[in-house]
Write a protein that holds these residues in place. Structure first.
Motif, mmCIF file in Angstrom:
data_model
loop_
_atom_site.group_PDB
_atom_site.id
_atom_site.type_symbol
_atom_site.label_atom_id
_atom_site.label_comp_id
_atom_site.label_asym_id
_atom_site.label_seq_id
_atom_site.Cartn_x
_atom_site.Cartn_y
_atom_site.Cartn_z
ATOM 1 N N ILE A 163 36.067 35.766 41.678
ATOM 2 C CA ILE A 163 35.274 34.583 42.017
ATOM 3 C C ILE A 163 35.727 34.110 43.389
ATOM 4 C CG2 ILE A 163 34.601 32.242 41.373
ATOM 5 C CD1 ILE A 163 35.290 32.984 38.474
ATOM 6 N N SER A 164 34.786 34.064 44.326
ATOM 7 C CA SER A 164 35.098 33.665 45.694
ATOM 8 C C SER A 164 34.570 32.262 45.965
ATOM 9 C CB SER A 164 34.476 34.649 46.689
ATOM 10 O OG SER A 164 33.058 34.504 46.695
ATOM 11 N N THR A 165 35.031 31.685 47.065
ATOM 12 C CA THR A 165 34.511 30.378 47.461
ATOM 13 C C THR A 165 33.035 30.487 47.828
ATOM 14 O OG1 THR A 165 35.294 30.758 49.726
ATOM 15 C CG2 THR A 165 36.743 29.522 48.258
ATOM 16 N N PRO A 179 47.769 39.027 34.610
ATOM 17 C CA PRO A 179 47.861 37.707 35.242
ATOM 18 C C PRO A 179 46.482 37.127 35.533
ATOM 19 C CG PRO A 179 48.432 39.440 36.799
ATOM 20 C CD PRO A 179 48.328 40.090 35.462
ATOM 21 N N TYR A 180 46.433 35.815 35.683
ATOM 22 C CA TYR A 180 45.200 35.149 36.117
ATOM 23 C C TYR A 180 45.080 35.398 37.609
ATOM 24 C CZ TYR A 180 41.618 31.571 36.660
ATOM 25 O OH TYR A 180 40.447 30.907 36.933
ATOM 26 N N ALA A 181 44.101 36.207 37.996
ATOM 27 C CA ALA A 181 44.047 36.691 39.377
ATOM 28 C C ALA A 181 42.601 36.821 39.848
ATOM 29 C CB ALA A 181 44.750 38.045 39.477
ATOM 30 N N LYS A 182 42.474 37.131 41.157
ATOM 31 C CA LYS A 182 41.190 37.382 41.805
ATOM 32 C C LYS A 182 40.266 36.168 41.771
ATOM 33 C CE LYS A 182 41.567 42.351 41.176
ATOM 34 N NZ LYS A 182 40.902 43.608 40.820
ATOM 35 N N LEU A 207 45.102 45.734 30.850
ATOM 36 C CA LEU A 207 43.701 46.043 31.121
ATOM 37 C C LEU A 207 42.810 44.840 30.798
ATOM 38 C CD1 LEU A 207 41.830 49.318 30.499
ATOM 39 C CD2 LEU A 207 40.763 47.179 29.822
ATOM 40 N N ALA A 208 41.954 44.466 31.755
ATOM 41 C CA ALA A 208 41.012 43.365 31.571
ATOM 42 C C ALA A 208 39.606 43.909 31.770
ATOM 43 C CB ALA A 208 41.301 42.236 32.557
ATOM 44 N N PRO A 209 38.818 44.015 30.696
ATOM 45 C CA PRO A 209 37.498 44.641 30.806
ATOM 46 C C PRO A 209 36.416 43.665 31.259
ATOM 47 C CG PRO A 209 37.934 44.072 28.528
ATOM 48 C CD PRO A 209 39.156 43.655 29.313
ATOM 49 N N GLN A 224 33.902 49.743 33.640
ATOM 50 C CA GLN A 224 34.966 49.560 34.623
ATOM 51 C C GLN A 224 35.681 48.223 34.422
ATOM 52 O OE1 GLN A 224 35.996 51.961 36.787
ATOM 53 N NE2 GLN A 224 34.502 53.184 35.648
ATOM 54 N N PRO A 225 36.981 48.245 34.182
ATOM 55 C CA PRO A 225 37.724 46.986 34.030
ATOM 56 C C PRO A 225 37.940 46.312 35.380
ATOM 57 C CG PRO A 225 39.242 48.829 33.952
ATOM 58 C CD PRO A 225 37.853 49.422 34.027
ATOM 59 N N TRP A 226 38.179 45.011 35.347
ATOM 60 C CA TRP A 226 38.468 44.310 36.609
ATOM 61 C C TRP A 226 39.972 44.207 36.859
ATOM 62 C CZ3 TRP A 226 40.783 39.341 36.982
ATOM 63 C CH2 TRP A 226 40.891 38.610 35.801
ATOM 64 N N GLN A 227 40.790 44.519 35.841
ATOM 65 C CA GLN A 227 42.220 44.712 36.053
ATOM 66 C C GLN A 227 42.605 45.993 35.323
ATOM 67 O OE1 GLN A 227 44.915 41.681 36.988
ATOM 68 N NE2 GLN A 227 43.758 40.068 35.957
ATOM 69 N N PRO A 228 43.424 46.851 35.937
ATOM 70 C CA PRO A 228 43.644 48.200 35.403
ATOM 71 C C PRO A 228 44.608 48.223 34.227
ATOM 72 C CG PRO A 228 44.969 47.871 37.367
ATOM 73 C CD PRO A 228 44.128 46.635 37.220
ATOM 74 N N SER A 229 44.649 49.361 33.581
ATOM 75 C CA SER A 229 45.531 49.562 32.434
ATOM 76 C C SER A 229 46.945 49.880 32.891
ATOM 77 C CB SER A 229 44.995 50.714 31.572
ATOM 78 O OG SER A 229 45.811 50.923 30.435
ATOM 79 N N ALA A 230 47.916 49.106 32.396
ATOM 80 C CA ALA A 230 49.354 49.389 32.538
ATOM 81 C C ALA A 230 49.753 49.864 33.934
ATOM 82 C CB ALA A 230 49.772 50.421 31.488
ATOM 83 N N PRO A 231 49.551 49.061 34.978
ATOM 84 C CA PRO A 231 49.831 49.560 36.334
ATOM 85 C C PRO A 231 51.294 49.909 36.576
ATOM 86 C CG PRO A 231 49.377 47.190 36.354
ATOM 87 C CD PRO A 231 49.019 47.685 34.990
ATOM 88 N N ARG A 232 52.217 49.140 36.007
ATOM 89 C CA ARG A 232 53.634 49.443 36.230
ATOM 90 C C ARG A 232 54.017 50.744 35.531
ATOM 91 N NH1 ARG A 232 58.305 45.238 34.400
ATOM 92 N NH2 ARG A 232 57.932 46.191 32.369
#
Length: 645
Positions: A378-380, A416-419, A492-494, A499-507
């Motif tokens: 979500i952008s300004t 995390p709450y992001a983007k 992972l955030a679907p 296509q998810p908007w946050q990926p699965s298990a990045p670390r």
């Protein structure tokens, strides 16, 4: 004096001086406070609170605020707390001055410490410094809410048993901050809601919207009165919310059956709200989401409003909203608050519906979910377009971390709450996060959304994510690390799609990719190091659930996360067996096959674990680091040649 003796004496004297200086002026570090304050700076060395404190309050502070302050002081080692109405001439020990900007002792103490008084609703100043006889601490709220939020900050500042000499000037960026229990599936229990309201208060959120889709008296049976026993339970929540400076907002969803032009239906809506007004509620909500708006529910609407369609629906909803808001305002004046969620609640495309809905009174909050039902960001710019489309700054209904749709089946959403772009506070009236069916795990993301809504320009998603782990872990380092491992495999955030908007298990993915690369291209030493890292990672995964169960005191979090923790333990053991298999293969041992077979059996067990019955919509098998951990375990036997001997 011989030179060697002189040098030794000089060194000893210097060490003594340094030790004395360290004792007199202990090192002070800038504390972590969440939500991140607008302005915070150290003004001196750390202060010793001592065992005796005088709380000075010229006003009648509310009990919850006083309890917070007393609790923070007691936890920091204070055993004697006295009270006074004015600053003592010769104070003994620490003096804590509390009140609003109107209080004479507060104004005097703020001036003495060189600070400024807060001037924005819900804002506060917190200052502390040394005095001849101890320490002076002042909590100044612009209003009662601001004072309460200052007390929440004091609680965090004193967690280490000392008090930093600090100046904090703080205020919220957005007027509305909190959650909307707006998901499909089993509603939260009253206990869950009570826990959640306490959590919201701790992160300076100020709004909880009661809107469970599966409450029949709020949707299918919206015209019918609640049973008295249910009203009694809700009154307990309403009272708790008020005490903790959280606005309880009652939401109703009449859209599936309402006849907009029928006075009896309008009266039924007023009667429903009146029952909650009698319980002390002053904030209400009408939901028009997830309904068919190109047909009427009654012939009376066709006669009064014309043929059904987008524009007619927008006009009908605007008229109803304005009627109810005028009625509430006549009853409650400045306290009256009304929110709506429109039928077109996402995107900013101009339409006949949105044009008609712009006739809603400008004081009514209109919700918007972003560029999609579950937006990737979500952008300004997006929010500015929404302001134009709806004729006012919108109130963001953020569909994260809600998990009541097909793509989220089997998942906890704990990234995390992001983007969400810094600067959104210029274009939004607030943020209400839609949480998961699982209340306690929802706090990971809601911790971030509340921090963002408080101070979007100072928000750091990764720091807030780790702070949420520390909160659940009660600041225990091992438990925090285990929680971060858990959060990663549930990252992972679907969206509505593949296509998810946050990926699965990045670390975890970075670690496993590194192991695969080392086995493919590394030297013998690099392969051994990679396998050692793999074993350590597997051990972390396998041990994390027990560490979390032992270290997280919140029973709700443990119970609601149970199948995911059980699956994590099995997947961790599967990865341990995989690591052993790869090590055996590296050494040319035929035992590798047995280890890989064990890993497959454990993975199959993990994949069979289901969500807790009747708690999640939709139900299904637990998903954990999918596409990362399962893939590595299954592909590992092909990474090295496995001896058949």
């Amino acid at each position: 004096m011989p030179q060697t003796i002189f040098c030794r004496t000089l060194l000893l004297t210097t060490a003594a001086l340094l030790a004395g200086t360290a004792q007199a002026s202990p090192v002070s570090s800038l504390p972590s406070v969440f939500p991140q304050p607008v302005a915070m700076k150290l003004t001196g060395p750390a202060l010793e609170i001592g065992r005796e404190v005088t709380i000075v309050s010229a006003e009648q502070a509310d009990p919850a605020t006083v309890a917070l302050i007393r609790g923070a002081l007691t936890a920091a080692g204070v055993d004697t707390i006295q009270t006074a109405r004015s600053l003592p001439a010769k104070p003994r020990g620490t003096v804590v001055v509390i009140g609003t900007s109107k209080s004479a002792p507060v104004r005097s103490a703020v001036s003495r410490l060189g600070g400024t008084l807060p001037d924005q609703r819900e804002g506060y100043a917190l200052l502390s410094g040394a005095t001849d006889n101890g320490a002076l601490v002042v909590l100044a709220g612009q209003d009662a809410d601001g004072l309460y939020f200052a007390a929440q900050t004091l609680r965090q500042l004193t967690e280490r048993g000392t008090m930093p000499a600090v100046t904090i000037q703080d205020r919220p960026a957005m007027a509305i901050r909190g959650t909307i229990e707006g998901f499909y599936g089993a509603p939260w229990s009253m206990h869950d809601r009570a826990q959640h309201i306490g959590f919201l208060a701790s992160v300076k959120a100020n709004t909880y919207v009661y809107s469970p889709k599966d409450d029949p008296f709020a949707r299918d049976k919206w015209r019918e009165d609640y049973p008295q026993a249910t009203l009694n339970e809700l009154k307990g929540l309403i009272d708790q919310a008020r005490a903790h400076h959280v606005r309880f907002t009652y939401a109703i969803s009449p859209g599936p059956s309402i006849c907009y032009s029928n006075p009896d239906d309008v009266q039924a809506l007023k009667r429903k709200f009146e029952a909650f007004r009698a319980l002390g509620v002053r904030s209400f909500y009408i939901a028009f989401d997830d309904i068919e708006y190109t047909k009427w529910n009654c012939d009376q609407d066709r006669a009064a409003l014309g043929e059904p369609g987008e524009r007619a629906a927008g006009l009908a909803q605007a008229q109803l909203s304005n009627t109810i808001y005028s009625w509430l305002k006549a009853k409650d004046g400045a306290e009256a608050e009304l929110m709506i969620v429109p039928t077109e609640y996402f995107n900013t495309t101009e339409s006949p519906y949105k044009a008609a809905l712009r006739q809603v009174d400008p004081a009514v909050y209109v919700q918007w979910t972003g560029t999609d039902v579950v937006p990737p960001a979500i952008s300004t710019g997006d929010a500015k377009a929404a302001t134009k489309a709806f004729g006012r700054k919108t109130l963001l209904w953020d569909n994260y971390p809600v998990n009541d749709y097909g793509e989220s089946s089997g998942r906890l959403l704990m990234a995390p709450y992001a983007k969400r772009e810094a600067g959104l506070s210029d274009e939004l009236s607030g943020i209400l996060a839609n949480p998961m069916n699982q209340e306690a795990p929802s706090r990971v993301a809601v911790f971030g959304s509340a921090a963002f809504a408080w101070n979007d320009r100072g928000y750091d998603a990764d720091r807030a994510w780790k702070a949420a782990a520390r909160m659940l872990a009660s600041n225990d380092a091992a438990t925090t690390a285990a929680l971060m491992t858990f959060f990663d495999v549930e990252h992972l955030a679907p969206m509505f799609g593949s296509q998810p908007w946050q990926p699965s298990a990045p670390r975890l993915k970075a670690t496993l990719d590194g192991v695969a690369d080392s086995l493919a291209h590394g030297s013998a030493e690099q392969r051994r190091d990679a396998l050692a890292r793999l074993k350590a990672t597997a051990d972390d995964l396998a041990s994390a659930p027990d560490t979390i169960r032992a270290g997280v005191s919140d029973a709700g979090f443990i119970a609601q996360s149970k199948p995911w923790l059980d699956a994590l333990q099995l997947w961790g053991r599967a990865l341990q067996a995989t690591a052993s298999g790869l090590s055996a293969a590296e050494q040319g041992s035929p035992r590798a096959r047995a280890f890989f077979a064990q890993a497959e059996a454990l993975a199959t067990q993990a994949e069979a674990i289901q969500t807790i019955p009747n708690t999640t919509r939709p139900q299904g098998p637990i998903k954990l680091a999918d596409g990362v951990l399962d893939r590595f375990v299954r592909e590992a036997p092909s990474l090295l040649y496995v001896s058949r001997d």
